[in-house]
Every structure is written in C-alpha cells, then in structure tokens.
Design an enzyme around this catalytic site. Structure first.
Site, short mmCIF file in Angstrom:
data_model
loop_
_atom_site.label_atom_id
_atom_site.label_comp_id
_atom_site.label_asym_id
_atom_site.label_seq_id
_atom_site.Cartn_x
_atom_site.Cartn_y
_atom_site.Cartn_z
N TRP A 88 -1.02 -1.37 -7.94
CA TRP A 88 0.38 -1.35 -7.50
C TRP A 88 0.66 -0.10 -6.67
O TRP A 88 -0.01 0.91 -6.83
CB TRP A 88 1.32 -1.39 -8.71
CG TRP A 88 1.29 -2.70 -9.43
CD1 TRP A 88 0.79 -2.94 -10.68
CD2 TRP A 88 1.78 -3.96 -8.95
NE1 TRP A 88 0.94 -4.26 -11.00
CE2 TRP A 88 1.55 -4.91 -9.96
CE3 TRP A 88 2.41 -4.38 -7.78
CZ2 TRP A 88 1.91 -6.26 -9.83
CZ3 TRP A 88 2.77 -5.72 -7.65
CH2 TRP A 88 2.52 -6.63 -8.67
N TRP A 94 0.43 -14.60 -1.98
CA TRP A 94 0.21 -13.41 -2.83
C TRP A 94 -0.30 -13.81 -4.20
O TRP A 94 0.19 -14.76 -4.80
CB TRP A 94 1.54 -12.66 -2.99
CG TRP A 94 1.49 -11.65 -4.10
CD1 TRP A 94 1.71 -11.88 -5.44
CD2 TRP A 94 1.17 -10.26 -4.00
NE1 TRP A 94 1.55 -10.72 -6.16
CE2 TRP A 94 1.21 -9.72 -5.30
CE3 TRP A 94 0.84 -9.43 -2.92
CZ2 TRP A 94 0.96 -8.37 -5.56
CZ3 TRP A 94 0.59 -8.09 -3.19
CH2 TRP A 94 0.65 -7.56 -4.50
N MET A 95 -1.25 -13.02 -4.75
CA MET A 95 -1.71 -13.24 -6.13
C MET A 95 -1.87 -11.89 -6.83
O MET A 95 -2.42 -10.96 -6.25
CB MET A 95 -3.07 -13.96 -6.08
CG MET A 95 -3.68 -14.18 -7.45
SD MET A 95 -5.28 -15.03 -7.33
CE MET A 95 -6.39 -13.65 -7.18
N ASN A 96 -1.36 -11.79 -8.09
CA ASN A 96 -1.77 -10.66 -8.93
C ASN A 96 -2.33 -11.18 -10.25
O ASN A 96 -3.12 -12.12 -10.18
CB ASN A 96 -0.70 -9.56 -9.02
CG ASN A 96 0.65 -9.96 -9.54
OD1 ASN A 96 1.39 -10.63 -8.86
ND2 ASN A 96 0.99 -9.55 -10.74
N ASP A 97 -1.97 -10.62 -11.37
CA ASP A 97 -2.70 -10.82 -12.64
C ASP A 97 -3.24 -12.23 -12.95
O ASP A 97 -2.55 -13.23 -12.74
CB ASP A 97 -1.77 -10.52 -13.83
CG ASP A 97 -0.94 -9.30 -13.66
OD1 ASP A 97 -1.13 -8.58 -12.68
OD2 ASP A 97 -0.09 -9.06 -14.52
N PHE A 130 6.55 -14.39 -15.29
CA PHE A 130 5.61 -13.26 -15.29
C PHE A 130 4.40 -13.57 -16.19
O PHE A 130 4.31 -14.63 -16.80
CB PHE A 130 6.33 -12.00 -15.79
CG PHE A 130 7.09 -11.26 -14.72
CD1 PHE A 130 7.44 -11.87 -13.52
CD2 PHE A 130 7.46 -9.93 -14.90
CE1 PHE A 130 8.13 -11.18 -12.53
CE2 PHE A 130 8.15 -9.23 -13.92
CZ PHE A 130 8.48 -9.85 -12.73
N SER A 131 3.53 -12.57 -16.29
CA SER A 131 2.23 -12.77 -16.94
C SER A 131 2.31 -13.22 -18.39
O SER A 131 3.28 -12.92 -19.09
CB SER A 131 1.42 -11.48 -16.87
OG SER A 131 0.95 -11.33 -15.57
N GLN A 138 -0.61 -15.05 -11.35
CA GLN A 138 0.68 -14.65 -10.81
C GLN A 138 0.66 -14.92 -9.32
O GLN A 138 -0.23 -14.41 -8.60
CB GLN A 138 0.91 -13.15 -11.07
CG GLN A 138 1.22 -12.83 -12.51
CD GLN A 138 2.61 -13.28 -12.89
OE1 GLN A 138 3.57 -12.61 -12.59
NE2 GLN A 138 2.72 -14.40 -13.57
C1 FRU Z 1 1.06 -6.36 -14.08
C2 FRU Z 1 2.47 -6.93 -13.96
C3 FRU Z 1 2.92 -7.50 -15.29
C4 FRU Z 1 3.94 -8.52 -14.89
C5 FRU Z 1 3.38 -9.06 -13.60
C6 FRU Z 1 4.41 -9.44 -12.58
O1 FRU Z 1 0.36 -6.32 -12.89
O2 FRU Z 1 3.35 -5.93 -13.49
O3 FRU Z 1 3.38 -6.54 -16.20
O4 FRU Z 1 4.12 -9.51 -15.86
O5 FRU Z 1 2.55 -8.04 -13.07
O6 FRU Z 1 3.85 -10.10 -11.50
#
Ligand code: FRU
Length: 492
Positions: free
Chosen positions: A292, A31-34, A96-97, A50
């Site tokens: 999200w 999984w990858m986000n920000d 977190f980010s 992330q």
């Molecule tokens: C934004 C967020 C940030 C948080 C991170 C967690 O997409 O919700 O606010 O630090 O992702 O993965």
C-alpha cells in the site's frame, strides 16, 4: 454438483503484455489486492480476490473468483460478491477481505462489509453461502457481527474462520486506542457453534506499540502441534509486512502464548497472505505481491495499468515449521510441471568475467543454486536477472556478512532500493531458489527459511540473465535454470 466450470475469457491474448506474469495469478483486467476465501471445495481449489473490475485503481471492492484443479492453472469465473447492499455498497468500501469454510456441503464466505456514512466508517462481518461454489447468496440476517468489540476503534475487518476444538472460530483484525494516535493493533477472537451466532472471546494479539497501529488479515492455524498466527500490520515500527507468531493456543480460555515472532517475507512486495489446506491436508499460503502507498517504499503500483491490470499473487507456498520453530515458505511442488528446457551444471566456475545464461524464456524462469562456500573465494556472488547492459535486478550473496539481497536500484525507472535478509549457512552449504516472472523476482534461501519478494518493471528488451563475482572466483556445486510456461497455455 458442479463437475466443470464455465471459463471466462481470461485476457485478450493478442494484447502486447510485457509485465503480466506467466505463472503467477493475475486478475483478467482491473485492480486486484488480497487473496480471499481460499479453500479446497468439492474437488476444486477456489481463489477469491479483492477486485475492482472497472479500472486499475482500488475502489468499490468486489470478490473476483477463480478455480483450479492444481492451484497453479486457474480458470476465471463470474464475480462472486458485489457491493449491492446497504451495509456494503460504497465506492470507498465494498466487500472487503475474508475467508471460506465448508459445512455440510455448503460453502460459507465470511467477509467485511465496509461503508462510510456521514464521515464515519462502518465495518461489520457478513456471510454469503453457496451450494454450487459459483452462485452466492448474502445471508438475510447480515451482518453476523454488527458491532466491533467494546473499546475497539473503527477499522475492524478481515474475518478468517476455521474449525478447532469442536467449534468454529474467527480471528478479526483491528485496533484500540494507544500511544500512537493511529491506534494500537489487535487481533480479536470470536467463537461460534453454528457459523451464524458469534461470541467475542478476547484478544489474541496486542501490539502495545511494537507490532503496528492496526492489524490486517489475521490467520490462525496449526502445524505440528503449534499454533501459527500470521497477519499484516499497518505501520509496523520496522516496516514488516507479513508477520508470523509461533505459539500455543488455548481455545477454552481464548489465550494465545507467543514463543517466537518472525517475518514471512522480507521483500518489498508481500502482503495479506492467507492460508488453506490442500487436497492432502497440507498448509499452503498465497499472498498479494504488492503493498500500500502508506508503506514508505511504495511510490505507486508500477506501470502495469498500461496493460489494464494491477496486482499479482505469490505462487502458492507450502508452510512448514523448521526444527528451531521458524516458519518456512516454499513453492508447492505442483508448480514444477510448468518447467521446460532445463539446463543443469555441476561445478560451475564463476569469475569476474560476467557469464550469460540463456533460459529459453528470459522473462519467466526459475534458477536453483547449491553453493559450497568452501569453493568460493570471493566475498560476493552476483546474479543478474531481467537485465540489459547495465540494467538488471541483482540477487547478491554476501558470504562474509551472511546476507542475501535483492537490489533493484538498476532494475527499472519505477522503484529503487535493496532488501536484505540474513542467512545461516549450515554445514557450509547455501541453497537458493530464484523465481523470475516478467515483473516479479522472488528469492528463497535455504528451502524457504527466508524469502524475499519484489516487483520490478523492466523494459521489454531486458531479458539477460548473468552471473559473476566482483573479484576472485567461485565454484557452484550444482546449478539449474529452467524456463516456466504460461499456466493458461498449458491447460489440458
Ligand atoms: C489489506 C486490506 C484489508 C481490507 C482490504 C480492502 O490489504 O486493506 O484489510 O479488507 O485490503 O481491499
């Protein structure tokens, strides 16, 4: 000094992958986000993200890490931050980010440590440093900001640090009590002389019921003498995903005056952008091309988990201000060397008879169109990509209402809907850039004055690209279509 980085195996290339983009960044697996900690440091671009390396759902956030010489061809490195301290170790929390700055040849990473204990959420701002840009050490005195500001609610995260007016500053997202029980979004400002001791300076953005219940991933930077604040609001009343404000910043008083507000990208999938300065000092931004589940149009994250990855980043986009002080985003020029087999047309006739275009790679290509609206008698122009028969993602130009949209109602089985953006047609000319990359469709209108980004999940045989008008006809002044290489094949 690191001159060459060890490269991790990026992906198992033998695996059948239909949706993994070829020129948009994805994590090797999981999984990858920000995007986090974007910086040009000692001759390399660093991109952290992330990351959950264990599986394709969000959990226990790590910072993945990749480096690049040109911000297009990335090499994966070892994980930079793991949740391994009491303040950040939590399967529903983690590292977190956050962001990166350089001071005296040392790379400083600022991130939010997030943990849940006894039904309470603790989010604090922490620091890790590195001299070689590969190995990071968490600061023994963490957290550097242990408490949220007085009156703020529990979510308090995503520090973005930068230098201005001879000091260090940090913007952090959060919320305070408001009419909405979920809170009222805020961006907090902090100040420091040494990157370790931080003073709360005030609030530079207040939602007051208009901009969302909590503000994630704020970023503040200067372009042409104006200060641009970008952020990702939760529950924005109009569901905007990435906002920008143009204004003036007085660091002495901590006051930010907003003159203009806008939307960085009106598509379904564009969130948590973070900016950095490139090697020449130009401002560039990268975002997570997803969203999200609390966003009303997000049903799930599509089927890419079947290929053992989830989450892609936008191509790096140059940030600029238009004459009327709107923020424009456009792919960086470093992207274009990936082009191959371009086909170019002048005065291209479009009729009701659907005409098929044949890029060498029907999954990954770019298309540029210059339209003189005097030469168009139809109200609409339609461009279908990632299509097969009646299936396609359609970019539609409505010249009467002056709207450009991505319609994904016939794209796949995963998500429906259409996202529109208004266009101003200047001197009767309209310029469009369309990027297509396996599961991503992006449209840039008028050199990036408006952007629409969406993910789609076509079947493997959906490779058709076509153009038509529903009635009458159109002539396109200039049109170019070029395939795009997979960036990790073009490593020198
Ligand atoms: C934004 C967020 C940030 C948080 C991170 C967690 O997409 O919700 O606010 O630090 O992702 O993965």
């Amino acid at each position: 000094m690191v001159s060459e980085y060890m490269v991790n195996d990026r992906i198992n290339d033998s695996r059948e992958e239909n949706w993994r983009p070829k020129y948009h960044f994805t994590a090797p697996a999981g999984w990858m986000n920000d995007p986090n900690g974007l910086i040009y440091f000692k001759g390399w671009y660093h991109l952290f993200y992330q990351y959950n390396p264990k599986h394709c759902d969000w959990a226990s956030m790590h910072w993945g890490h990749a480096v690049s010489k040109d911000m297009i061809q990335w090499k994966d490195l070892q994980i930079a931050l793991r949740p391994d301290q009491d303040y950040d170790d939590d399967p529903e929390g983690g590292c977190f980010s956050g962001s990166a700055v350089e001071k005296d040849g040392v790379l400083y990473l600022f991130y939010t440590a997030s943990k849940n204990r006894d039904g309470k959420l603790y989010q604090t701002q922490c620091l890790a440093t590195s001299k070689d840009g590969v190995h990071f050490e968490k600061y023994a005195g963490n957290p550097v900001i242990p408490e949220r500001p007085e009156g703020a609610l529990e979510p308090f995260r995503d520090p973005k640090v930068f230098a201005a007016a001879g000091k260090w500053y940090m913007v952090v997202g959060g919320s305070v009590e408001g009419e909405d029980p979920r809170g009222d979004g805020r961006v907090f400002l902090y100040e420091s002389e040494n990157l370790y001791d931080w003073r709360h300076k005030g609030e530079i953005l207040e939602s007051n019921g208009k901009l969302g219940t909590m503000i994630e991933c704020p970023d503040l930077f200067e372009i042409d003498g104006k200060w641009i604040l970008t952020c990702s609001p939760m529950n924005h009343p109009e569901y905007n995903k990435a906002l920008y404000c143009v204004g003036d910043m007085d660091f002495e008083s901590g006051c930010y005056t907003i003159e203009k507000l806008g939307n960085l990208d009106v598509g379904f999938d564009y969130y948590a952008p973070q900016s950095f300065l490139d090697a020449e000092g130009k401002r560039v931004t990268i975002a997570w091309q997803n969203g999200w589940l609390w966003m009303p149009w997000c049903e799930n994250w599509g089927p890419t988990g079947q290929e053992n990855w989830r989450g892609a980043f936008s191509v790096p986009r140059t940030v600029s201000l238009s004459e009327d002080q709107n923020v424009k985003l456009y792919p960086v020029r470093e992207l274009w060397p990936l082009e191959y087999e371009p086909q170019e047309y002048c005065d291209y006739e479009v009729t009701t008879q659907r005409q098929y275009l044949h890029p060498a790679d029907g999954k990954s290509f770019q298309m540029e169109l210059f339209i003189d609206i005097e030469k168009v008698t139809s109200r609409y122009l339609e461009i279908g990509v990632l299509g097969k028969g009646e299936k396609a993602t359609v970019v539609e130009v409505d010249l009467l209402q002056k709207i450009v949209s991505i319609d994904k109602s016939r794209s796949d089985r995963y998500g429906r809907g259409r996202m529109n953006c208004p266009v101003e047609i200047q001197d009767g000319k309209l310029k469009l850039l369309i990027l297509v990359d396996c599961s991503i469709v992006e449209v840039y209108v008028d050199g990036g004055r408006y952007c629409i980004t969406s993910n789609v999940y076509p079947k493997i045989e959906q490779t058709e690209c076509w153009i038509d008008v529903p009635y009458k006809q159109a002539k396109i002044d200039k049109m170019k279509i070029a395939s795009m290489k997979r960036f990790w094949e073009s490593e020198g």
